[in-house]
Design a protein around this motif. Structure first.
Motif, PDB file in Angstrom:
ATOM      1  N   GLU A   1      -4.599   5.592   3.383  1.00 10.77           N
ATOM      2  CA  GLU A   1      -3.838   4.414   2.672  1.00 10.77           C
ATOM      3  C   GLU A   1      -4.660   3.815   1.420  1.00 10.77           C
ATOM      4  O   GLU A   1      -5.779   3.652   1.536  1.00 10.77           O
ATOM      5  CB  GLU A   1      -3.845   3.267   3.846  1.00 10.77           C
ATOM      6  CG  GLU A   1      -2.930   2.029   3.320  1.00 10.77           C
ATOM      7  CD  GLU A   1      -3.056   0.992   4.239  1.00 10.77           C
ATOM      8  OE1 GLU A   1      -1.850   0.431   4.816  1.00 10.77           O
ATOM      9  OE2 GLU A   1      -4.209   0.650   4.867  1.00 10.77           O
TER      10      GLU A   1
ATOM     11  N   VAL B   1      -4.291  11.497   6.476  1.00  8.39           N
ATOM     12  CA  VAL B   1      -3.590  10.770   5.727  1.00  8.39           C
ATOM     13  C   VAL B   1      -4.303   9.379   5.314  1.00  8.39           C
ATOM     14  O   VAL B   1      -5.307   8.922   6.556  1.00  8.39           O
ATOM     15  CB  VAL B   1      -2.251  10.291   6.701  1.00  8.39           C
ATOM     16  CG1 VAL B   1      -1.399   9.336   5.994  1.00  8.39           C
ATOM     17  CG2 VAL B   1      -1.384  11.531   6.780  1.00  8.39           C
TER      18      VAL B   1
ATOM     19  N   PRO C   1       3.254   9.832   5.173  1.00  9.44           N
ATOM     20  CA  PRO C   1       3.067   9.538   3.788  1.00  9.44           C
ATOM     21  C   PRO C   1       4.165   8.775   3.114  1.00  9.44           C
ATOM     22  O   PRO C   1       5.488   9.040   3.469  1.00  9.44           O
ATOM     23  CB  PRO C   1       2.849  10.908   3.092  1.00  9.44           C
ATOM     24  CG  PRO C   1       2.392  11.616   4.355  1.00  9.44           C
ATOM     25  CD  PRO C   1       3.247  11.495   5.424  1.00  9.44           C
TER      26      PRO C   1
ATOM     27  N   LEU D   1      -6.527   6.946   7.678  1.00  9.93           N
ATOM     28  CA  LEU D   1      -5.863   6.541   8.831  1.00  9.93           C
ATOM     29  C   LEU D   1      -5.843   7.536  10.076  1.00  9.93           C
ATOM     30  O   LEU D   1      -5.899   7.354  11.121  1.00  9.93           O
ATOM     31  CB  LEU D   1      -4.330   6.343   8.352  1.00  9.93           C
ATOM     32  CG  LEU D   1      -4.090   4.992   7.261  1.00  9.93           C
ATOM     33  CD1 LEU D   1      -2.735   5.094   7.059  1.00  9.93           C
ATOM     34  CD2 LEU D   1      -4.525   3.730   7.879  1.00  9.93           C
TER      35      LEU D   1
ATOM     36  N   TYR E   1       2.013   8.906  11.017  1.00  8.69           N
ATOM     37  CA  TYR E   1       1.279   8.103   9.897  1.00  8.69           C
ATOM     38  C   TYR E   1       2.018   8.888   8.503  1.00  8.69           C
ATOM     39  O   TYR E   1       1.341   9.576   8.032  1.00  8.69           O
ATOM     40  CB  TYR E   1      -0.120   8.319   9.734  1.00  8.69           C
ATOM     41  CG  TYR E   1      -1.071   7.375  10.820  1.00  8.69           C
ATOM     42  CD1 TYR E   1      -1.260   6.392  10.511  1.00  8.69           C
ATOM     43  CD2 TYR E   1      -1.320   8.214  12.070  1.00  8.69           C
ATOM     44  CE1 TYR E   1      -1.868   5.334  11.476  1.00  8.69           C
ATOM     45  CE2 TYR E   1      -1.850   7.580  13.024  1.00  8.69           C
ATOM     46  CZ  TYR E   1      -2.239   6.252  12.646  1.00  8.69           C
ATOM     47  OH  TYR E   1      -2.929   5.356  13.735  1.00  8.69           O
TER      48      TYR E   1
ATOM     49  N   SER F   1       0.708  -1.095   0.068  1.00  4.48           N
ATOM     50  CA  SER F   1      -0.128   0.042  -0.046  1.00  4.48           C
ATOM     51  C   SER F   1       0.900   1.183  -0.113  1.00  4.48           C
ATOM     52  O   SER F   1       2.188   1.340   0.480  1.00  4.48           O
ATOM     53  CB  SER F   1      -0.968   0.104   1.298  1.00  4.48           C
ATOM     54  OG  SER F   1      -0.093   0.095   2.475  1.00  4.48           O
TER      55      SER F   1
ATOM     56  N   ARG G   1       0.595   5.592   1.169  1.00  7.77           N
ATOM     57  CA  ARG G   1      -0.037   6.620   1.999  1.00  7.77           C
ATOM     58  C   ARG G   1       0.157   7.807   1.697  1.00  7.77           C
ATOM     59  O   ARG G   1       1.377   8.364   0.904  1.00  7.77           O
ATOM     60  CB  ARG G   1       0.684   6.445   3.317  1.00  7.77           C
ATOM     61  CG  ARG G   1       0.401   5.432   4.314  1.00  7.77           C
ATOM     62  CD  ARG G   1       0.855   5.731   5.635  1.00  7.77           C
ATOM     63  NE  ARG G   1       0.670   4.444   6.531  1.00  7.77           N
ATOM     64  CZ  ARG G   1       1.171   4.387   7.627  1.00  7.77           C
ATOM     65  NH1 ARG G   1       1.982   5.211   8.104  1.00  7.77           N
ATOM     66  NH2 ARG G   1       0.940   3.347   8.269  1.00  7.77           N
TER      67      ARG G   1
END
Length: 195
Positions: free
Chosen positions: A106, A104, A188, A126, A186, A15, A17
């Motif tokens: 995902e 953010v 990116p 997220l 989180y 994945s 972000r």
């Protein structure tokens, strides 16, 4: 948002972000900035609107997309040659505004990587950044793209009521008061593909 910023290899393992902005509905649900499709808690599946989307610039300067139909993205649908999917940016989101929520997300499933960001078949929220501004531009659930004016409520009460609704709708999403804290927890994806 230019087409070449979201073009590139169509295969990503795992994945990615990215940062993005959200519209806020009066019922506490989040929407896209251009499309009023509701972001649900957990996994969101993009819908293709290629069959009849019309981009409009409203008199107040907002840009909205009216659609006449949408369909799920099946296995035969390639993201190449289409603009459907959930968009997010590796670095600064150019659609951040003081009366929108930023966060953010995902992205996964079929993903198209670009130099500025990505678009994905599936996405989930997220983290969300609570704005310092005491009020949101709120969209009503019965009128996609139309703001709901709550002039009889003080702005601070308006914000707290909205945040309470948003928190109860998105229970599995982390909320932050500071952008640096959100991005540390989180981060990116750092950058797009080398071109």
């Amino acid at each position: 948002m230019e087409a070449d910023e979201f073009g590139g290899p169509a295969l990503v393992l795992g994945s990615v972000r990215g940062r993005r902005s959200f519209g806020v509905r009066a019922d506490g649900h989040l929407t896209g900035v251009f499309h009023t499709q509701v972001w649900h808690p957990g996994e969101n599946l993009a819908r293709c609107r290629r069959d009849g989307g019309v981009v409009e610039r409203r008199p107040d300067g907002r840009i909205v997309v009216r659609t006449s139909s949408s369909r799920e993205i099946g296995t035969g649908h390639g993201l190449g040659g289409c603009t459907c999917g959930f968009y997010a940016y590796y670095q600064q989101d150019p659609y951040t505004a003081h009366r929108r929520l930023s966060g953010v997300v995902e992205g996964y499933g079929r993903v198209v990587l670009g130099t500025a960001g990505f678009r994905a078949e599936k996405a989930r929220i997220l983290a969300l950044l609570l704005p310092a501004e005491p009020a949101f531009d709120v969209r009503g659930p019965g009128a996609p793209g139309q703001p709901v004016h709550l002039d009889d409520v003080e702005p601070v009460e308006r914000r707290e009521a909205d945040v309470t609704r948003i928190r109860s709708t998105y229970r599995d999403v982390a909320f932050f008061a500071r952008e640096d804290d959100m991005l540390a927890a989180y981060p990116p994806t750092e950058r797009g593909p080398e071109v």
